[in-house]
Design a protein around this motif. Structure first.
Motif, PDB file in Angstrom:
ATOM      1  N   UNK B 172     -26.662  11.561  13.020  1.00 28.23           N
ATOM      2  CA  UNK B 172     -25.248  11.464  13.388  1.00 28.23           C
ATOM      3  C   UNK B 172     -25.139  10.652  14.663  1.00 28.23           C
ATOM      4  N   UNK B 173     -23.981  10.035  14.856  1.00 27.74           N
ATOM      5  CA  UNK B 173     -23.712   9.346  16.113  1.00 27.74           C
ATOM      6  C   UNK B 173     -24.416   8.003  16.203  1.00 27.74           C
ATOM      7  N   UNK B 174     -24.274   7.393  17.379  1.00 30.03           N
ATOM      8  CA  UNK B 174     -24.809   6.059  17.591  1.00 30.03           C
ATOM      9  C   UNK B 174     -26.330   6.042  17.388  1.00 30.03           C
ATOM     10  N   UNK B 175     -27.015   7.120  17.773  1.00 27.61           N
ATOM     11  CA  UNK B 175     -28.479   7.171  17.652  1.00 27.61           C
ATOM     12  C   UNK B 175     -28.936   7.057  16.206  1.00 27.61           C
ATOM     13  N   UNK B 176     -28.065   7.424  15.249  1.00 28.87           N
ATOM     14  CA  UNK B 176     -28.483   7.399  13.846  1.00 28.87           C
ATOM     15  C   UNK B 176     -28.743   5.974  13.366  1.00 28.87           C
ATOM     16  N   UNK B 177     -28.114   4.990  14.036  1.00 30.36           N
ATOM     17  CA  UNK B 177     -28.387   3.592  13.655  1.00 30.36           C
ATOM     18  C   UNK B 177     -29.827   3.202  13.975  1.00 30.36           C
ATOM     19  N   UNK B 178     -30.448   3.924  14.907  1.00 27.42           N
ATOM     20  CA  UNK B 178     -31.815   3.598  15.313  1.00 27.42           C
ATOM     21  C   UNK B 178     -32.850   4.085  14.307  1.00 27.42           C
ATOM     22  N   UNK B 179     -32.453   4.982  13.418  1.00 32.21           N
ATOM     23  CA  UNK B 179     -33.402   5.502  12.428  1.00 32.21           C
ATOM     24  C   UNK B 179     -34.609   6.132  13.105  1.00 32.21           C
ATOM     25  N   UNK B 180     -35.799   5.714  12.705  1.00 32.20           N
ATOM     26  CA  UNK B 180     -37.035   6.310  13.235  1.00 32.20           C
ATOM     27  C   UNK B 180     -37.206   6.050  14.733  1.00 32.20           C
ATOM     28  N   UNK B 181     -36.536   5.050  15.263  1.00 32.91           N
ATOM     29  CA  UNK B 181     -36.656   4.768  16.706  1.00 32.91           C
ATOM     30  C   UNK B 181     -35.983   5.841  17.560  1.00 32.91           C
ATOM     31  N   UNK B 182     -35.201   6.709  16.923  1.00 28.99           N
ATOM     32  CA  UNK B 182     -34.604   7.810  17.692  1.00 28.99           C
ATOM     33  C   UNK B 182     -35.601   8.956  17.887  1.00 28.99           C
TER      34      UNK B 182
END
Lengths: 127, 208
Positions: B172-182
């Protein structure tokens, strides 16, 4: 006529999308932008959103479109607080705005304008 | 102590958020948009300033929630604002927030956050701290713990929950665009939720 409010983190994005939707909606649609935070920076301003809803509503109701994150959550709260009169469309920002403006200008009701915006998700751009 | 001093909790939460605002912003800079601490410091300062001088604690929570929605900026404003407003509505016009009343209020806050944000446990959000905190609080009260002991159990569960977001992949949220990088970073929303629950424990543990 159903009014439309476009809520983006960016004032320029909201105003640009509103201009596009208004024009492609035949120039008759009522489309207001609520972009950026209260100081014009990137963000979401509940106050600007409320003011845009009030400006767009001639009594028939308002459909909201939001870009991301806090814009979506702020719109959800605004729609919750005015259920039946204000609805948030789960739609792509630009395509949804154009579809909603077209239907609103044609005299569609709240549910139909929202559905048109949401259906824009299914329009492919290539093939 | 049999009832929570709700305005004191909000004031204490504002203090803890202000003290840790730079840390929250650093956490958010890693996987979000780097404004969480700054936004929440402003939002909770407004919430503390909006507290009515007297009246039932439910009203105080609703006033604080409204101020959070209006003043925070960022997704945490609508989320924490909804949490406090729902908690306040759950307390209603009860003259005080006792242990059982607070259990219902915390449950309502969690339901409100889940409903608005659409996040489930494991999505690397504030729900990962709030859900175990509500469960720990409820269990403690059902087992006869005092409000102070239950609040301390909730704070510890929230801190463990926040720490447990480190290996998760954001959904969820902006971090979800990072996928595994989160993966490998704690969720800033879960970290701020842990601060709010620790502020609750601080307040509940103090003698009136």
């Amino acid at each position: 006529m159903i009014g439309i409010v476009l809520v983006s983190h960016s004032r320029a994005l909201a105003e640009g999308a509103a201009e596009l939707a208004r024009t492609l909606g035949g120039g008759r649609a009522v489309v207001h932008a609520a972009g950026g935070d209260a100081d014009g920076g990137l963000g979401t301003s509940p106050e600007l959103v409320e003011a845009a809803i009030a400006a767009a509503d001639d009594g028939d109701g308002v459909v909201l479109l939001a870009d991301l994150g806090s814009s979506v959550l702020t719109c959800k709260l605004a729609a919750e607080d005015a259920a039946g009169r204000v609805a948030l469309a789960d739609a792509p920002f630009v395509e949804g705005a154009v579809a909603a403006a077209s239907l609103a200008a044609a005299g569609a009701d709240l549910a139909a304008v929202r559905a048109a915006a949401e259906d824009a998700r299914n329009h492919r751009k290539i093939s | 102590m049999t009832a929570l001093d709700v305005p004191a909790w909000i004031a204490r939460a504002a203090e803890r958020i202000a003290a840790d605002a730079d840390r929250l912003t650093r956490l958010d800079a890693a996987i979000g948009d780097g404004d969480h601490g700054h936004n929440l410091r402003r939002g909770f300062a407004a919430a503390a300033a909006a507290l009515p001088g007297d009246g039932p604690p439910g009203r105080a929570l609703i006033a604080a929630g409204r101020a959070l929605v209006a003043q925070t900026g960022g997704a945490s404003g609508p989320l924490y604002g909804t949490a406090l407003r729902r908690a306040g509505k759950a307390l209603g016009d009860a003259p005080e927030a006792d242990a059982a009343g607070l259990a219902a209020a915390l449950r309502a806050a969690l339901d409100g956050v889940r409903e608005l944000g659409g996040a489930a446990e494991g999505d690397k959000t504030m729900v990962d701290a709030l859900a175990p905190a509500v469960a720990a609080y409820t269990e403690a009260v059902e087992n006869g713990a005092t409000l102070a002991a239950a609040a301390t159990a909730a704070a510890s569960a929230a801190e463990r929950g926040a720490e447990a977001t480190v290996p998760l992949r954001a959904r969820k949220g902006r971090a979800s665009y990072l996928g595994d990088r989160s993966v490998g970073h704690p969720d800033p929303g879960a970290a701020s939720t842990a601060l709010l629950l620790r502020a609750l424990a601080d307040t509940a543990g103090e003698e009136p």
